[in-house]
Enzyme design. Structure first.
Site, mmCIF file in Angstrom:
data_model
loop_
_atom_site.group_PDB
_atom_site.id
_atom_site.type_symbol
_atom_site.label_atom_id
_atom_site.label_comp_id
_atom_site.label_asym_id
_atom_site.label_seq_id
_atom_site.Cartn_x
_atom_site.Cartn_y
_atom_site.Cartn_z
ATOM 1 N N LYS A 1 58.611 38.665 50.710
ATOM 2 C CA LYS A 1 59.878 38.023 50.342
ATOM 3 C C LYS A 1 59.677 36.585 49.872
ATOM 4 O O LYS A 1 60.497 36.056 49.130
ATOM 5 C CB LYS A 1 60.855 38.068 51.525
ATOM 6 N N LYS B 1 59.142 51.153 48.198
ATOM 7 C CA LYS B 1 60.305 51.654 48.948
ATOM 8 C C LYS B 1 61.611 51.355 48.206
ATOM 9 O O LYS B 1 61.702 50.353 47.488
ATOM 10 C CB LYS B 1 60.329 51.068 50.361
ATOM 11 N N LYS C 1 67.321 47.093 48.221
ATOM 12 C CA LYS C 1 68.503 46.497 47.590
ATOM 13 C C LYS C 1 68.105 45.581 46.446
ATOM 14 O O LYS C 1 68.844 45.383 45.508
ATOM 15 C CB LYS C 1 69.270 45.665 48.624
#
Ligand code: TYM
Length: 328
Positions: free
Chosen positions: A111, A192, A195
């Site tokens: 992230k 994966k 969002k």
């Protein structure tokens, strides 16, 4: 009765991965366990988000969860920021965690990548998650596979604290479903479903229109061999479809593989099963949109219930670590 807890970030629309990997397990859990399910609004602040967006996302996520079947009569349902014990315990656990072990968290690395400035809270995020869990003396935490490392850290912090300051926390276990724990992006089946995916065609949103769900699944990347086998390493695309269909229909992907002779049939069956699963959730969601105030009052009620449990664990931890008793 086992104690079960899990949570979700209010970071946009819920997708099929969240539902199959986590939320569906929560709905089943609330029937037989003492369960805590909540929206981690503080975790959402680890990345850039506007105040208005955060407010909207938090309410929408609450509505998603209720539409999926979370029932505040059967579990404790709340927003993380309403129970201040979560942040207070985080500090004690940050004083138990090491900088090095937080740097090793793969989600921090992922992230933080490419960001101009990385918030300090992104590094300490898994400690807040540990506090979320340890406050409630939890036995099992139903999550998708991507949370495995965070659960391991939670267990390490609890054990370390207990060894140093005396038995204080229950050491929880992750509960990762056999099927649906790692729903992959339909366009990039080695990543994966998420969002923040770069390929909108790769993610099935819980509120996607049936025609869009069908389009996305029909366009899903498979592979050139044309054979239908469940082998996540060598055939990730087709295996992802088999696993989605398996998770929805409660059948083994290996058995499903034998039932189809071409990709078209498999995609059609998967699209139909997903649409059938999501339609009632969508109907409930749109009914709730009219009544947002009721949703907020349910969260507030849940926060009071959660706070009454959390305050006892926090006191126990504060005493164990050597803080004087808080008169409040
Ligand atoms: P979050 O908000 O990213 O995801 C919520 C849940 O959805 C699961 N999930 C998936 N499962 C299968 N396939 C996918 N593609 C997929 N994508 C997401 C996640 O594993 C998760 O179970 N750190 C957590 C939130 C959290 C938490 C907690 C969870 C904060 N405190 C305490 C459990 C207990 C997170 O960011 O989840």
């Amino acid at each position: 009765m086992a104690k079960v807890l899990s949570a979700i970030q209010p970071s946009g629309d819920l997708h099929l991965g969240n539902y199959l990997g986590a939320v569906r397990q929560w709905v089943a859990s609330q029937e037989k366990n003492e369960s805590y399910f909540f929206i981690v609004d503080l975790h959402a602040l680890t990345l850039e988000i506007s105040p208005e967006q955060l407010r909207q996302n938090t309410i929408n996520t609450a509505m998603y969860l209720l539409a999926c079947g979370i029932d505040p009569q059967k579990c404790t349902f709340f927003a993380q920021s309403h129970v201040s014990e979560h942040t207070t315990l985080t500090w004690l656990l940050e004083c138990t965690a090491s900088y090095g072990e937080l740097l090793r968290m793969t989600q921090f690395k992922d992230k933080g990548k490419g960001q101009e400035s990385v918030r300090a809270s992104l590094l300490t995020y898994p400690v807040l998650m540990a506090a979320d869990i340890l406050l409630y003396d939890i036995d099992f935490v139903p999550v998708g596979d991507d949370q495995r490392q965070h659960l391991e850290l939670t267990r390490n912090l609890a054990t370390r604290f207990n060894n140093k300051y005396g038995e204080t926390f229950v050491v929880p276990e992750a509960k990762i479903p056999d099927l649906g724990a790692r729903v992959m992006d339909l366009q990039t089946p080695t990543a994966k479903m998420s969002k923040s995916t770069a390929t909108p065609l790769g993610t099935v949103g819980i509120l996607d229109k049936p025609s869009d769900i069908e389009k996305k699944i029909k366009k899903a990347v498979t592979d050139s061999s044309m054979s239908i086998v469940y082998d996540r390493i060598n055939h990730p695309g087709v295996s992802n479809l088999l696993e989605i269909l398996g998770a929805v229909s409660m059948e083994k992907p290996e058995n499903l593989a034998e039932q189809f002779s071409n990709y078209g049939q498999l995609k059609q069956a998967t699209a139909e099963a997903v649409i059938e699963e999501l339609l009632p959730i969508q109907e409930r969601y749109y009914e709730m949109v009219q009544n947002k105030d009721h949703v907020i009052s349910m969260l507030q009620l849940g926060a009071r219930k959660a706070g009454n449990v959390a305050k006892h664990t926090l006191k126990r931890a504060q005493k164990a670590i050597g803080l004087l008793e808080n008169p409040n």
